[in-house]
Design an enzyme around this catalytic site. Structure first.
Site, PDB file in Angstrom:
ATOM      1  N   GLY A 166     -10.241  -1.809   8.022  1.00  8.52           N
ATOM      2  CA  GLY A 166      -8.820  -1.784   7.703  1.00  8.52           C
ATOM      3  C   GLY A 166      -7.981  -0.945   8.648  1.00  8.52           C
ATOM      4  O   GLY A 166      -6.788  -0.757   8.423  1.00  8.52           O
ATOM      5  N   GLY A 201       2.510   9.022  10.724  1.00  9.82           N
ATOM      6  CA  GLY A 201       2.127   9.133   9.322  1.00  9.82           C
ATOM      7  C   GLY A 201       2.520  10.439   8.669  1.00  9.82           C
ATOM      8  O   GLY A 201       3.690  10.759   8.503  1.00  9.82           O
ATOM      9  N   THR A 232       0.820  -1.215   0.000  1.00 12.51           N
ATOM     10  CA  THR A 232       0.000   0.000   0.000  1.00 12.51           C
ATOM     11  C   THR A 232       0.851   1.261   0.000  1.00 12.51           C
ATOM     12  O   THR A 232       0.661   2.168  -0.817  1.00 12.51           O
ATOM     13  CB  THR A 232      -0.924  -0.003   1.229  1.00 12.51           C
ATOM     14  OG1 THR A 232      -1.783  -1.152   1.177  1.00 12.51           O
ATOM     15  CG2 THR A 232      -1.773   1.252   1.265  1.00 12.51           C
ATOM     16  N   VAL A 233       1.829   1.330   0.929  1.00 14.60           N
ATOM     17  CA  VAL A 233       2.639   2.541   1.044  1.00 14.60           C
ATOM     18  C   VAL A 233       3.587   2.674  -0.142  1.00 14.60           C
ATOM     19  O   VAL A 233       3.760   3.767  -0.698  1.00 14.60           O
ATOM     20  CB  VAL A 233       3.411   2.557   2.381  1.00 14.60           C
ATOM     21  CG1 VAL A 233       4.342   3.767   2.448  1.00 14.60           C
ATOM     22  CG2 VAL A 233       2.443   2.584   3.554  1.00 14.60           C
ATOM     23  N   ASP A 288       2.728  -0.826  19.539  1.00 11.28           N
ATOM     24  CA  ASP A 288       2.978   0.069  18.414  1.00 11.28           C
ATOM     25  C   ASP A 288       3.249   1.490  18.913  1.00 11.28           C
ATOM     26  O   ASP A 288       4.207   2.138  18.490  1.00 11.28           O
ATOM     27  CB  ASP A 288       1.766   0.062  17.476  1.00 11.28           C
ATOM     28  CG  ASP A 288       1.902   1.063  16.345  1.00 11.28           C
ATOM     29  OD1 ASP A 288       2.609   0.760  15.376  1.00 11.28           O
ATOM     30  OD2 ASP A 288       1.303   2.151  16.442  1.00 11.28           O
ATOM     31  N   LYS A 297       6.802   4.037  18.910  1.00 15.47           N
ATOM     32  CA  LYS A 297       6.811   5.419  18.409  1.00 15.47           C
ATOM     33  C   LYS A 297       7.251   6.407  19.490  1.00 15.47           C
ATOM     34  O   LYS A 297       8.008   7.337  19.209  1.00 15.47           O
ATOM     35  CB  LYS A 297       5.424   5.768  17.885  1.00 15.47           C
ATOM     36  CG  LYS A 297       5.035   4.963  16.650  1.00 15.47           C
ATOM     37  CD  LYS A 297       3.585   5.169  16.272  1.00 15.47           C
ATOM     38  CE  LYS A 297       3.206   4.342  15.046  1.00 15.47           C
ATOM     39  NZ  LYS A 297       1.775   4.433  14.722  1.00 15.47           N
ATOM     40  N   LYS A 336       8.864   1.744  11.842  1.00 19.50           N
ATOM     41  CA  LYS A 336       8.978   2.128  13.256  1.00 19.50           C
ATOM     42  C   LYS A 336       9.514   0.985  14.102  1.00 19.50           C
ATOM     43  O   LYS A 336      10.260   1.213  15.059  1.00 19.50           O
ATOM     44  CB  LYS A 336       7.615   2.557  13.794  1.00 19.50           C
ATOM     45  CG  LYS A 336       6.562   1.474  13.715  1.00 19.50           C
ATOM     46  CD  LYS A 336       5.207   1.923  14.154  1.00 19.50           C
ATOM     47  CE  LYS A 336       4.177   0.834  13.937  1.00 19.50           C
ATOM     48  NZ  LYS A 336       3.974   0.462  12.522  1.00 19.50           N
ATOM     49  N   GLY A 350      -2.234   5.576   6.675  1.00 22.17           N
ATOM     50  CA  GLY A 350      -2.869   5.686   5.372  1.00 22.17           C
ATOM     51  C   GLY A 350      -1.846   5.753   4.267  1.00 22.17           C
ATOM     52  O   GLY A 350      -0.706   6.177   4.468  1.00 22.17           O
TER      53      GLY A 350
END
Length: 433
Positions: free
Chosen positions: A188, A135, A14-15, A202, A206, A106, A303
């Site tokens: 999603g 993001g 996706t990215v 997660d 970060k 990350k 995203g």
């Protein structure tokens, strides 16, 4: 002057697709900024025959990482494949070949960031990772460059969109955790295995990155105290709201003197605090500086295109550095040795909800215990339960050391009048009078 800068892309999900899309769509702007064109030369993929959302030629795709890492025509490697060990190996290989690297990873940077940055420094290469945290919010460059002249004392961040979405829906719609989690997975926002998100891992990765940059001190994932949201109930959220608070999963990096505390946990924040209004999948990072005061950075935390935008921004920085001949000079080795606060040096307010026997003397027993540990109470709410046999007692303490507060929790479980300690959360921010 160079007419073309060639990029090698590791990963094309996706990215990675978003990175290619932005580079293709913004060629005129990139050429204007950099004085040359930008091209994706080679892309490492898992399947050569998979249908793609963007147009690529067969010659661009490869199953062999060496065709990307050892290609003499490639100037910059962009890693968006995820995972840790393979990504670490590929990035080391790229740096050793003198190639500049951009990553959105990350997990990798939280675990091996220090090692890779030292290697980049040694090789005179750039290693940028803006997209690894929050993001599309340019928070890492802000800490390193925009606030470089200030002394950062505290960073508070909502840096996981999945948990923020879940808590928003639980708070505003009164829905249960499991129900909202399933919805987040369907949309999603959450993975099929949501453990890293809902257990706070997660966000911990970060906040360790943010703390490392904000305090110029090597902070590891193991330095972060972590508590997730899986035990948060609608009752907790309702009582928090009655007392004037909103719950968020917050990463906190706090410096006092030369020592720091780093944690991730469900935290109550006053309704009027800017972080309390950050809803759904959005992220925000609140930064306290001695000179600038309080600032907040808000935007989409994940995203395809927001993350890809951060990656391409790093790419622009690498190419500007190359044009100026200053690649590798942006790596700043942490200035301070790591010193962590002990539990008797960490101060905070706390929210506590307990079920106790509704009999004479109960509150006297509780207040005696709190007094013995030097814990004073700011707010008290009591609700009868079970036809008057039990009482639900909700308390908010004044600031107290973590050590003393945990002693209170331990002793509450041994007191006869206490049936159960239902929940306990940290409280941050001051309410307006």
């Amino acid at each position: 002057m160079t007419k073309q800068m060639n990029i090698g892309l590791l990963g094309f999900g996706t990215v990675g697709t978003g990175v290619l899309q932005i580079i293709q769509d913004h060629q005129d702007k990139l050429a204007h900024q950099l004085g040359c064109g930008v091209s994706i030369k080679k892309i490492l993929v898992n399947d050569l025959n998979k249908e793609r959302q963007v147009k690529v030629t067969p010659e661009q795709l490869t199953l062999d990482p060496q065709e990307v890492l050892d290609n003499p025509d490639i100037d910059v490697i962009v890693e968006v494949m995820g995972g840790i060990e393979d990504a670490r190996s590929y990035i080391r290989h790229a740096l050793e070949n003198g190639k500049h690297v951009i990553t959105a990873n990350k997990d990798l940077m939280a675990v091996h960031g220090s090692e890779l940055l030292q290697l980049a420094d040694k090789q005179g290469c750039d290693l940028f990772y803006e997209a690894s945290v929050a993001g599309g919010i340019p928070i890492l460059r802000t800490l390193v460059e925009g606030l470089a002249s200030d002394r950062i004392t505290k960073i508070m961040g909502i840096v996981n969109g999945t948990t923020n979405y879940i808590l928003t829906k639980m708070t505003k719609e009164g829905r249960l955790f499991d129900e909202v989690l399933q919805e987040a997975q369907a949309l999603g926002y959450a993975e099929s295995d949501p453990t890293a998100d809902v257990e706070g891992l997660d966000a911990a990765r970060k906040i360790s990155i943010l703390g490392t940059l904000g305090f110029s001190m090597n902070l590891d994932l193991d330095d972060v105290s972590v508590k997730g949201i899986t035990k948060v109930t609608t009752q907790d959220l309702n009582y928090a709201d009655q007392l004037g608070y909103t719950m968020k999963l917050v990463g906190i990096a706090n410096r006092s003197g030369d020592k720091v505390e780093v944690s991730v946990q469900p935290t109550l924040i006053p309704h009027e605090h800017p972080l309390a209004s950050v809803d759904d999948e959005y992220n925000a990072v609140y930064v306290y500086g001695e000179a600038v005061g309080e600032t907040m950075f808000y935007g989409p935390g994940a995203g395809q295109l927001p993350t890809a935008t951060a990656i391409v921004s790093d790419l622009v920085e690498v190419l500007k550095n190359k044009r100026l001949g200053v690649n590798g000079n942006s790596v700043v080795i942490p200035q301070f040795n790591k010193k962590l606060q002990t539990d008797d040096e960490i101060f905070s307010k706390y929210f506590l909800r307990i079920h106790a026997k509704d009999v004479p003397g109960t509150f006297s027993v509780l207040t005696t215990l709190f007094d013995e540990q030097g814990v004073s109470l700011e707010k008290i709410l009591q609700v009868p339960l079970n036809q008057g046999k039990l009482a639900e007692i909700i308390l908010v303490t004044h600031a107290v050391t973590k050590k003393n507060y945990e002693t209170v929790i331990e002793k509450l479980n041994d007191i006869d009048v206490v049936v159960e300690v239902k929940s306990s959360y940290r409280v941050e921010g001051e309410m307006k009078k």
